[in-house]
Design a protein around this motif. Sequence first.
Motif, short mmCIF file in Angstrom:
data_model
loop_
_atom_site.label_atom_id
_atom_site.label_comp_id
_atom_site.label_asym_id
_atom_site.label_seq_id
_atom_site.Cartn_x
_atom_site.Cartn_y
_atom_site.Cartn_z
N TYR A 320 0.84 -0.88 0.29
CA TYR A 320 0.06 0.33 0.32
C TYR A 320 0.87 0.79 -0.23
CZ TYR A 320 -2.87 -3.78 1.74
OH TYR A 320 -3.53 -4.77 1.79
N LYS A 321 0.38 2.15 -1.24
CA LYS A 321 1.85 3.04 -1.36
C LYS A 321 0.90 4.55 -0.88
CE LYS A 321 4.53 0.70 -4.43
NZ LYS A 321 5.33 0.51 -5.13
N PHE A 322 0.82 5.68 -0.28
CA PHE A 322 0.29 6.92 -0.64
C PHE A 322 1.16 8.12 -0.10
CE2 PHE A 322 -2.25 3.62 1.41
CZ PHE A 322 -3.96 3.68 0.95
N GLY A 323 0.94 9.26 -0.90
CA GLY A 323 2.12 9.59 -1.09
C GLY A 323 1.24 11.62 -1.03
N PHE A 324 1.78 12.79 -0.42
CA PHE A 324 1.63 13.73 -0.94
C PHE A 324 2.14 14.17 -1.20
CE2 PHE A 324 2.39 13.78 3.32
CZ PHE A 324 2.28 15.33 3.55
N GLY A 325 2.42 15.48 -1.94
CA GLY A 325 3.33 17.03 -2.42
C GLY A 325 3.20 17.99 -2.56
N MET A 326 3.91 18.43 -2.53
CA MET A 326 3.77 20.35 -3.19
C MET A 326 4.92 20.34 -4.68
SD MET A 326 1.29 21.74 -0.82
CE MET A 326 1.64 22.83 -2.22
N THR A 327 4.65 21.51 -5.52
CA THR A 327 5.27 21.89 -6.72
C THR A 327 5.19 23.18 -6.72
OG1 THR A 327 5.49 19.66 -7.90
CG2 THR A 327 6.15 21.67 -8.77
N VAL A 328 6.81 24.20 -6.23
CA VAL A 328 6.41 25.41 -6.70
C VAL A 328 7.33 26.04 -7.52
CG1 VAL A 328 6.79 27.30 -5.31
CG2 VAL A 328 5.96 25.82 -4.09
N GLY A 329 7.18 26.75 -8.44
CA GLY A 329 7.78 27.28 -9.38
C GLY A 329 7.74 27.06 -11.37
#
Length: 330
Positions: A320-329
């Motif tokens: 089970y894989k769960f992820g979150f992220g942010m991309t700025v630029g």
Amino acid sequence: MGSSVKHASAAPPSSPLSPPPAAPVGLAALLPPKPPAEAEKKKVDYMNLPCPVSYEEIQREALMSLKPEFFEGMRFDFTKSLNQKFSMSHSMFMGSMEVPSQSSDTIKVPTAHYEFGANFIDPKLMLVGRVLTDGRLNARVKCDLTDNLSMKINAQLTNEPHYSQGMFNFDYKGKDYRTQFQFGNNAFYGANYIQSVTPNLSLGSELFWLGHQRKSGIGFATRYNTDKMVATGQVASTGIVALSYVQKVSEKVSLASDFMYNHITRDVTASFGYDYLLRQCRLRGKIDSNGCVGAFLEERLNMGFNFILSAEIDHSKKDYKFGFGMTVGE
């Protein structure tokens, strides 16, 4: 007298109450109406066929929908442009990494790393470099030597022996064909060629030789595309058979499916996915015959500010894989 003959020979005007013309009977009623001359298809000019996509990008539409960049944990990407051609990037990742094991269970260990990158993008030259805290160095170079000939270099250097890799590609783009020559470490040599045979159909072939392992192979591929769909097929002497189909339902919705068969291991996998473009986000998902389900969401919160959600569940492997992220630029 002439005028009286003219009026006598003229057909009387049709009245609104007059019966309609007789409908065709028998086999004539089953035959389709003959299309007008201007609706007939134009003849294909086989001397001016379009240039096909490169051999390595035959399945690009299906891969975009079925194989997004799933990840587990947290990641943060920041890109800053210094001028029109030069930019710098910073990436941080905290999550887990799978460790190979002989058992069917998935073994994961926690990991974290920081990545620094520098990019130089010019109309005829592209330089991309990445340095990670674990000692890995990744570099990519793309240079247009002429309008039709380009050179690509991909390299990965690591501290572990026998894990560093390098690859040189020379791509030539013709009027209605593309060809590529590859040279890499471990005495790897490869070449491929793809040719348009109709405005919608292209055929290609590839071959490779791996000197250190004394292995060689040959493959064939076909691609048929229109404004609404893309269908591809590939077969190789290594025992791989791959089929894919992408249907464009509307300007914002696409459906994709693929089929993979390995003759040596007798493994068969089929998957179905979707790609949905909304006003502020893009949603992609897939499900395969092994019971693996995944979804990938990219939400645009503001100009140059994106939020990412990733989830992938494999019940058969209990992974089970769960992820979150942010991309700025930019």
